[in-house]
Design a protein around this motif. Structure first.
Motif, PDB file in Angstrom:
ATOM      1  N   ARG A  98       0.857  -1.195   0.000  1.00 10.90           N
ATOM      2  CA  ARG A  98       0.000   0.000   0.000  1.00 10.90           C
ATOM      3  C   ARG A  98       0.888   1.238   0.000  1.00 10.90           C
ATOM      4  NH1 ARG A  98      -2.780  -0.853   6.002  1.00 10.90           N
ATOM      5  NH2 ARG A  98      -1.149   0.136   7.248  1.00 10.90           N
ATOM      6  N   TYR A  99       0.571   2.155  -0.891  1.00 10.15           N
ATOM      7  CA  TYR A  99       1.414   3.330  -1.104  1.00 10.15           C
ATOM      8  C   TYR A  99       0.659   4.624  -0.810  1.00 10.15           C
ATOM      9  CZ  TYR A  99       3.516  -0.454  -3.759  1.00 10.15           C
ATOM     10  OH  TYR A  99       4.021  -1.674  -4.139  1.00 10.15           O
ATOM     11  N   TRP A 100      -0.497   4.520  -0.200  1.00 13.33           N
ATOM     12  CA  TRP A 100      -1.330   5.668   0.088  1.00 13.33           C
ATOM     13  C   TRP A 100      -1.467   5.884   1.593  1.00 13.33           C
ATOM     14  CZ3 TRP A 100      -2.577   1.086  -2.098  1.00 13.33           C
ATOM     15  CH2 TRP A 100      -3.349   0.212  -1.325  1.00 13.33           C
ATOM     16  N   GLN A 101      -0.795   5.071   2.396  1.00 14.34           N
ATOM     17  CA  GLN A 101      -0.814   5.225   3.835  1.00 14.34           C
ATOM     18  C   GLN A 101       0.423   4.544   4.419  1.00 14.34           C
ATOM     19  OE1 GLN A 101      -4.462   2.458   3.852  1.00 14.34           O
ATOM     20  NE2 GLN A 101      -3.718   2.304   5.939  1.00 14.34           N
ATOM     21  N   GLU A 102       0.550   4.616   5.728  1.00 12.07           N
ATOM     22  CA  GLU A 102       1.710   4.030   6.376  1.00 12.07           C
ATOM     23  C   GLU A 102       1.730   2.511   6.194  1.00 12.07           C
ATOM     24  OE1 GLU A 102      -0.492   5.943   7.774  1.00 12.07           O
ATOM     25  OE2 GLU A 102       0.493   7.733   8.595  1.00 12.07           O
ATOM     26  N   PRO A 103       2.911   1.895   6.175  1.00 15.26           N
ATOM     27  CA  PRO A 103       2.995   0.433   6.122  1.00 15.26           C
ATOM     28  C   PRO A 103       2.262  -0.197   7.297  1.00 15.26           C
ATOM     29  CG  PRO A 103       5.152   1.435   5.757  1.00 15.26           C
ATOM     30  CD  PRO A 103       4.239   2.545   6.199  1.00 15.26           C
ATOM     31  N   ASP A 104       1.720  -1.408   7.086  1.00 15.96           N
ATOM     32  CA  ASP A 104       1.016  -2.074   8.182  1.00 15.96           C
ATOM     33  C   ASP A 104       2.007  -2.661   9.174  1.00 15.96           C
ATOM     34  OD1 ASP A 104       1.951  -4.466   7.098  1.00 15.96           O
ATOM     35  OD2 ASP A 104       0.022  -5.049   6.253  1.00 15.96           O
ATOM     36  N   GLY A 105       1.467  -3.255  10.227  1.00 15.92           N
ATOM     37  CA  GLY A 105       2.327  -3.737  11.307  1.00 15.92           C
ATOM     38  C   GLY A 105       3.319  -4.790  10.886  1.00 15.92           C
ATOM     39  N   GLU A 106       2.907  -5.697   9.976  1.00 17.07           N
ATOM     40  CA  GLU A 106       3.829  -6.740   9.500  1.00 17.07           C
ATOM     41  C   GLU A 106       4.982  -6.133   8.714  1.00 17.07           C
ATOM     42  OE1 GLU A 106       0.190  -8.841  10.663  1.00 17.07           O
ATOM     43  OE2 GLU A 106       0.595  -6.996   9.544  1.00 17.07           O
ATOM     44  N   ASP A 107       4.693  -5.109   7.893  1.00 15.09           N
ATOM     45  CA  ASP A 107       5.758  -4.440   7.158  1.00 15.09           C
ATOM     46  C   ASP A 107       6.700  -3.706   8.106  1.00 15.09           C
ATOM     47  OD1 ASP A 107       4.934  -5.328   4.718  1.00 15.09           O
ATOM     48  OD2 ASP A 107       4.475  -3.361   3.876  1.00 15.09           O
ATOM     49  N   VAL A 108       6.139  -3.050   9.124  1.00 17.61           N
ATOM     50  CA  VAL A 108       6.974  -2.359  10.110  1.00 17.61           C
ATOM     51  C   VAL A 108       7.865  -3.366  10.835  1.00 17.61           C
ATOM     52  CG1 VAL A 108       6.988  -0.935  12.188  1.00 17.61           C
ATOM     53  CG2 VAL A 108       5.295  -0.509  10.394  1.00 17.61           C
ATOM     54  N   LEU A 109       7.281  -4.491  11.225  1.00 20.72           N
ATOM     55  CA  LEU A 109       8.047  -5.535  11.904  1.00 20.72           C
ATOM     56  C   LEU A 109       9.159  -6.061  11.012  1.00 20.72           C
ATOM     57  CD1 LEU A 109       8.483  -7.543  14.246  1.00 20.72           C
ATOM     58  CD2 LEU A 109       6.704  -8.986  13.207  1.00 20.72           C
ATOM     59  N   ALA A 110       8.822  -6.365   9.757  1.00 17.17           N
ATOM     60  CA  ALA A 110       9.825  -6.914   8.841  1.00 17.17           C
ATOM     61  C   ALA A 110      10.958  -5.942   8.581  1.00 17.17           C
ATOM     62  CB  ALA A 110       9.160  -7.301   7.522  1.00 17.17           C
ATOM     63  N   ALA A 111      10.694  -4.637   8.711  1.00 16.67           N
ATOM     64  CA  ALA A 111      11.718  -3.625   8.435  1.00 16.67           C
ATOM     65  C   ALA A 111      12.672  -3.395   9.596  1.00 16.67           C
ATOM     66  CB  ALA A 111      11.048  -2.304   8.060  1.00 16.67           C
ATOM     67  N   THR A 112      12.386  -3.953  10.756  1.00 17.61           N
ATOM     68  CA  THR A 112      13.237  -3.693  11.920  1.00 17.61           C
ATOM     69  C   THR A 112      14.589  -4.374  11.762  1.00 17.61           C
ATOM     70  OG1 THR A 112      12.311  -5.611  13.093  1.00 17.61           O
ATOM     71  CG2 THR A 112      11.263  -3.468  13.466  1.00 17.61           C
ATOM     72  N   PRO A 113      15.663  -3.724  12.222  1.00 16.95           N
ATOM     73  CA  PRO A 113      16.999  -4.329  12.101  1.00 16.95           C
ATOM     74  C   PRO A 113      17.142  -5.626  12.878  1.00 16.95           C
ATOM     75  CG  PRO A 113      17.067  -2.323  13.438  1.00 16.95           C
ATOM     76  CD  PRO A 113      15.716  -2.375  12.814  1.00 16.95           C
ATOM     77  N   GLU A 114      16.335  -5.806  13.913  1.00 17.64           N
ATOM     78  CA  GLU A 114      16.408  -7.050  14.691  1.00 17.64           C
ATOM     79  C   GLU A 114      16.110  -8.277  13.827  1.00 17.64           C
ATOM     80  OE1 GLU A 114      15.520  -3.751  17.552  1.00 17.64           O
ATOM     81  OE2 GLU A 114      14.773  -4.378  15.573  1.00 17.64           O
TER      82      GLU A 114
END
Length: 365
Positions: A103-119
């Motif tokens: 989705r490019y019209w709002q913030e990434p969802d929680g799974e995308d945020v999680l996947a983007a974490t350096p951990e």
């Protein structure tokens, strides 16, 4: 060309793919159940829409009753949980989920945020390596397959205007509409990228041009399976097209290839895209997209490889010192044709989507 695990982890769609595949490969052990729970609650806690667009219902939904899981918890469990060898079905389902949740019209969802974490860098690299070693992913880096290009038309989609337009008319009208929207947006929309405003967010060629994907054996054309923000269609008409032997094809197989296309044929899109693309990338500045009317003068087809999609879509890609771009609204392996294309009348089929069987061919049209 071999699939590079580092490339898979470079973009948000590639990282989401690895997270989805890990979930697909879990068995019924206690370790797997712990990871499923950690993934669910960590993504929920990180979701920008938590409490509004994303809420929990039922027993245990109260805040005090919810388990707390962090990216560190997910990373620790994902690093050691047994993962089975990925089969074609599991890979395609994970890829489809990663694509559908773009989705490019709002913030990434929680799974995308999680996947983007350096951990999660190291545990996701474990999954990316499984993909890079799988023969089922060989076609992800492949260029256009000229002998097997299929057009998919979802039959529940409302019909467009009855008047037929030539390709040149489609591109000319698209160009004028983009210029007019940009001019209007620069005068009437707020300059603050964080303002509550949404508009045009895609950067693909106009919908009126022919678009095709390759065939994937018994599961049908890739265009049936890999769809951004799909609408749950259940019926589609498909047909093969005749690809010109001398077609000039541009391959988007990396962020650099997308940036180069925008560098050669830039069209200003700052005012019309700044609000949506700020939300999805958290970047500010000037934006450009390819001027497809100009592209069509030199290039007949633009093919986006699966790897190019996974590494590029949804990122703020630098074009030059003060310009950036976003690849948004494309599907993996999709080719847009900026030249006239003829269809093979003998190949017309209908396909139906069943919850249990997936897409299967029906009767010929």
């Amino acid at each position: 060309m071999a699939l590079d695990p580092v490339t898979l982890l470079a973009g948000p769609r590639g990282r989401r793919l690895c997270l989805e595949l890990a979930r697909e490969l879990l068995d019924d052990t206690q370790e797997a159940d712990q990871l499923r729970q950690a993934l669910f609650y960590a993504a929920h806690e990180l979701d920008p829409g938590r409490g509004n667009s994303r809420v929990l219902f039922g027993p245990g939904a109260e805040q005090s009753s919810q388990p707390s899981h962090s990216p560190e918890d997910v990373a620790r469990l994902l690093a050691v949980v047994p993962l089975s060898e990925p089969g074609e079905r599991a890979i395609l389902q994970a890829l489809g989920a990663a694509v559908d949740n773009a989705r490019y019209w709002q913030e990434p969802d929680g799974e995308d945020v999680l996947a983007a974490t350096p951990e999660l860098d190291v545990p996701l690299a474990r999954v990316a390596t499984l993909l890079s070693n799988s023969l089922h992913c060989d076609w992800w880096t492949a260029p256009l397959a000229p002998d097997a290009q299929w057009v998919v038309d979802f039959l529940e989609t409302p019909a467009g205007p009855a008047a037929q337009k030539t390709l040149s008319e489609i591109l000319e009208r698209w160009h004028k509409a983009q210029v007019d929207e940009e001019d209007d947006a620069s005068r009437n929309r707020p300059a603050d990228p964080g303002a509550a405003w949404s508009g045009t967010w895609w950067s693909k060629p106009p919908n009126g041009v022919t678009r095709s994907t390759r065939a994937l054996g018994l599961v049908g054309p890739a265009g049936l399976q890999l769809i951004e923000d799909s609408m749950g269609w259940t019926k589609a008409a498909v047909h093969q097209i005749h690809v010109p032997r001398d077609a000039r094809v541009y391959e988007i197989d990396s962020p650099q290839a997308w940036a180069e296309l925008c560098r050669r044929y830039p069209l200003e899109a700052t005012a019309s895209r700044r609000h949506d693309w700020y939300r999805t990338t958290a970047r500010t500045g000037r934006w450009v997209i390819p001027d497809w009317a100009q592209v069509g003068q030199d290039i007949d087809a633009i093919h986006l490889t699966v790897t190019g999609y996974l590494a590029t879509a949804g990122r703020a890609i630098p074009v030059n010192d003060d310009l950036m771009t976003v690849l948004a609204g494309w599907d993996p392996d999709q080719t847009y044709w900026l030249t006239e294309i003829t269809q093979d009348e003998s190949t017309h089929q209908t396909w139906r989507n069943d919850d249990n069987e997936g897409w299967t061919p029906s009767i010929a049209l």
